[in-house]
Design an enzyme around this catalytic site. Structure first.
Site, PDB file in Angstrom:
ATOM      1  N   GLU A 164      38.917  47.211  46.017  1.00 40.39           N
ATOM      2  CA  GLU A 164      37.619  46.805  46.391  1.00 40.39           C
ATOM      3  C   GLU A 164      37.533  46.818  47.852  1.00 40.39           C
ATOM      4  O   GLU A 164      37.107  45.894  48.410  1.00 40.39           O
ATOM      5  CB  GLU A 164      37.403  45.414  45.937  1.00 40.39           C
ATOM      6  CG  GLU A 164      37.598  45.194  44.595  1.00 40.39           C
ATOM      7  CD  GLU A 164      37.170  43.928  44.055  1.00 40.39           C
ATOM      8  OE1 GLU A 164      36.690  42.912  44.694  1.00 40.39           O
ATOM      9  OE2 GLU A 164      37.037  43.320  42.700  1.00 40.39           O
ATOM     10  N   GLU A 351      40.234  45.251  36.604  1.00 43.42           N
ATOM     11  CA  GLU A 351      39.862  43.857  36.651  1.00 43.42           C
ATOM     12  C   GLU A 351      38.543  43.520  35.873  1.00 43.42           C
ATOM     13  O   GLU A 351      37.498  44.356  35.979  1.00 43.42           O
ATOM     14  CB  GLU A 351      39.521  43.236  38.140  1.00 43.42           C
ATOM     15  CG  GLU A 351      40.634  43.240  39.205  1.00 43.42           C
ATOM     16  CD  GLU A 351      40.435  42.540  40.560  1.00 43.42           C
ATOM     17  OE1 GLU A 351      39.194  41.758  40.402  1.00 43.42           O
ATOM     18  OE2 GLU A 351      40.896  43.064  41.406  1.00 43.42           O
TER      19      GLU A 351
HETATM   20  O1  IFM Z   1      39.522  37.346  42.856  1.00 43.13           O
HETATM   21  C1  IFM Z   1      38.901  38.373  42.932  1.00 43.13           C
HETATM   22  C2  IFM Z   1      39.813  39.367  43.155  1.00 43.13           C
HETATM   23  O2  IFM Z   1      40.508  39.322  44.512  1.00 43.13           O
HETATM   24  C3  IFM Z   1      39.014  40.672  43.698  1.00 43.13           C
HETATM   25  N1  IFM Z   1      38.134  40.782  42.634  1.00 43.13           N
HETATM   26  C4  IFM Z   1      37.089  40.172  42.159  1.00 43.13           C
HETATM   27  C5  IFM Z   1      38.084  38.858  41.846  1.00 43.13           C
HETATM   28  C6  IFM Z   1      37.042  37.519  41.425  1.00 43.13           C
HETATM   29  O3  IFM Z   1      36.371  37.174  42.556  1.00 43.13           O
END
Ligand code: IFM
Length: 447
Positions: A164, A351
């Site tokens: 990200e 994710e």
């Molecule tokens: O916890 C975070 C992660 O570090 C990166 N993506 C989003 C998750 C939830 O906010």
């Protein structure tokens, strides 16, 4: 599709700073996040990640837990400042040894390691040298990546460069909520570009070893307009360019989206011509983090410049404790958009998950997190719909294995399949962990 393909990879994800704890153990250097979380007022209730889930000490039992949950893969991140305490130069063998043992233990448990090289924790020493705003940071990242490939590349074949990068740019350089705590669009443009160059350099480093597959992880949030008003539509388009296309266009198409000029204006420098070639070095797949969509409208408030965008809450929709709308259909839409814009490149959902206020464990340690089970059920069905439509998705990683340190929110936002008792470190698999184990066992028939 009633079942996911046999070779579909099922995993869970975490990141180093969010779970490991022991940030300075065994010769590690301080990271930017270590330093930031020790500044009063940065994190809710001034919580730190000094212990987090204590995974640095409990990794053996955590791998055993992953095995019990039936995970086939584990996406974790490597802490740069454990490996190179000053960011470059002298390697800390104890730091490398931690990940070396972890990879061996995962393989012994039949779990495929899928490391991310950079999940936001930069060695503090490099932040002091300008961090990602310094052009050299891309080369420092390349040096670090080369050390990791050399150490683990005989056993790891699935790599992610950055997690990200948009969050690093936006939260760190535009909103000032993450380190380095800047609110400076010129710095943001520079950081974005150097993160992308670092990604490309790391990909080239891996290619030089002749082994392994590599991609980048981006968070994608479909941007819907609140109305057909031209101002709302423009605000929505800019939000999309900034968050969704700023990183994927250069990596996959070899150019920045034209609309970025409307955001950055003259705070965007001309970069050397050869940079784009490095950034767009071919990758093997893209990792997509999906949590929610947003509905956007134009906001004339000068404080919202240069985006002039505000999000519109949807009446009747379910929101998580992050205030993110639960919207599985937008996952399908996002995957179809990606295929349309970038072609049928292999994808991983790296994710997906939700923070809800979980019930306390009952007397048998059971956590009945029905909302999270529903969230996974809905999103896995939405994923299956996109795959039925021909989108090439190779695997899915639930966020997150454990309740953990949610950055500036501290421990208040729980995303885990497994609850962690902060006093004892004890782990309690929630109902969602059992649900997910059944999904994996049945290849999705249990959805
Ligand atoms: O916890 C975070 C992660 O570090 C990166 N993506 C989003 C998750 C939830 O906010």
């Amino acid at each position: 599709m009633t079942r996911f393909p046999d070779n579909f990879l099922w995993g869970a994800a975490t990141s180093a700073f969010q779970i490991e704890g022991s940030p300075l153990a065994d010769g590690a250097g301080p990271s930017n996040w270590y330093r930031f979380t020790h500044e009063p007022g940065r994190v809710t209730d001034d919580e730190t990640a000094d212990t987090a889930c204590d995974h640095y000490r409990l990794w053996r039992s955590d791998v055993a837990l992953m095995r019990q949950l039936g995970l086939q893969a584990y996406r974790f991140s490597i802490s740069w400042s454990r490996i190179l305490p000053a960011g470059t130069g002298k390697v800390n063998p104890a730091g490398l040894a931690f990940y070396d043992r972890l990879v061996d233990a995962l393989l012994a448990a039949g779990i495929r390691p899928a490391p991310t090289l950079y999940h936001w924790d930069l060695p503090a020493a490099l932040e002091d040298r300008g961090g990602w705003c310094n052009r050299d940071c891309a080369d420092w990242f390349g040096e670090y990546a080369g050390i990791i490939f050399e150490a683990l590349g005989d056993r790891v074949d699935l790599w992610f460069t950055h997690n990200e990068p948009w969050v690093v740019v936006d939260a760190g350089h535009v909103q000032g909520q993450h380190p380095p705590g800047l609110r400076d669009l010129r710095a943001a443009a520079l950081a974005a570009h150097n993160l992308l160059r670092g990604h490309g350099i790391a990909v080239q480093r891996l290619r030089a070893t002749g082994k392994g597959q590599i991609g980048i992880v981006v968070n994608q949030e479909p941007k819907d307009t609140a109305s057909d008003d031209p101002d709302d539509r423009r605000a929505t388009r800019l939000a999309d360019a900034y968050m969704n296309r700023q990183f994927l266009d250069p990596v996959l198409l070899g150019s920045y989206p034209g609309d970025l000029a409307e955001i950055y204006g003259d705070r965007w420098d001309d970069f050397p011509a050869g940079d784009m070639e490095v950034i767009s070095t071919p990758i093997d797949f893209v990792g997509l983090n999906y949590y929610t969509r947003s509905v956007n409208r134009y906001d004339p408030d000068p404080a919202t410049a240069p985006f002039h965008v505000a999000q519109v809450r949807q009446p009747g929709a379910l929101y998580t404790t992050m205030d993110w709308e639960v919207r599985p259909a937008s996952l399908t839409a996002m995957l179809l958009t990606i295929r349309k814009r970038y072609g049928n490149i292999p994808l991983y959902i790296t994710e997906n998950g939700a923070a809800f206020r979980d019930p306390e464990p009952d007397t048998h340690g059971r956590v009945a997190d029905t909302d999270r089970c529903d969230y996974f059920r809905g999103h896995l069905s939405a994923l299956a719909a996109a795959m039925d439509a021909g989108v090439d998705v190779r695997g899915y990683f639930a966020w997150s294995l454990l309740d953990n340190f949610e950055w500036t929110f501290g421990y208040a936002k729980t995303f885990g399949l497994v609850a962690v008792d902060s006093a004892t470190g004890a782990r309690f698999p929630k109902d969602s962990a059992r649900f997910y184990r059944n999904v994996i066992r049945s290849r999705g028939a249990g959805i």
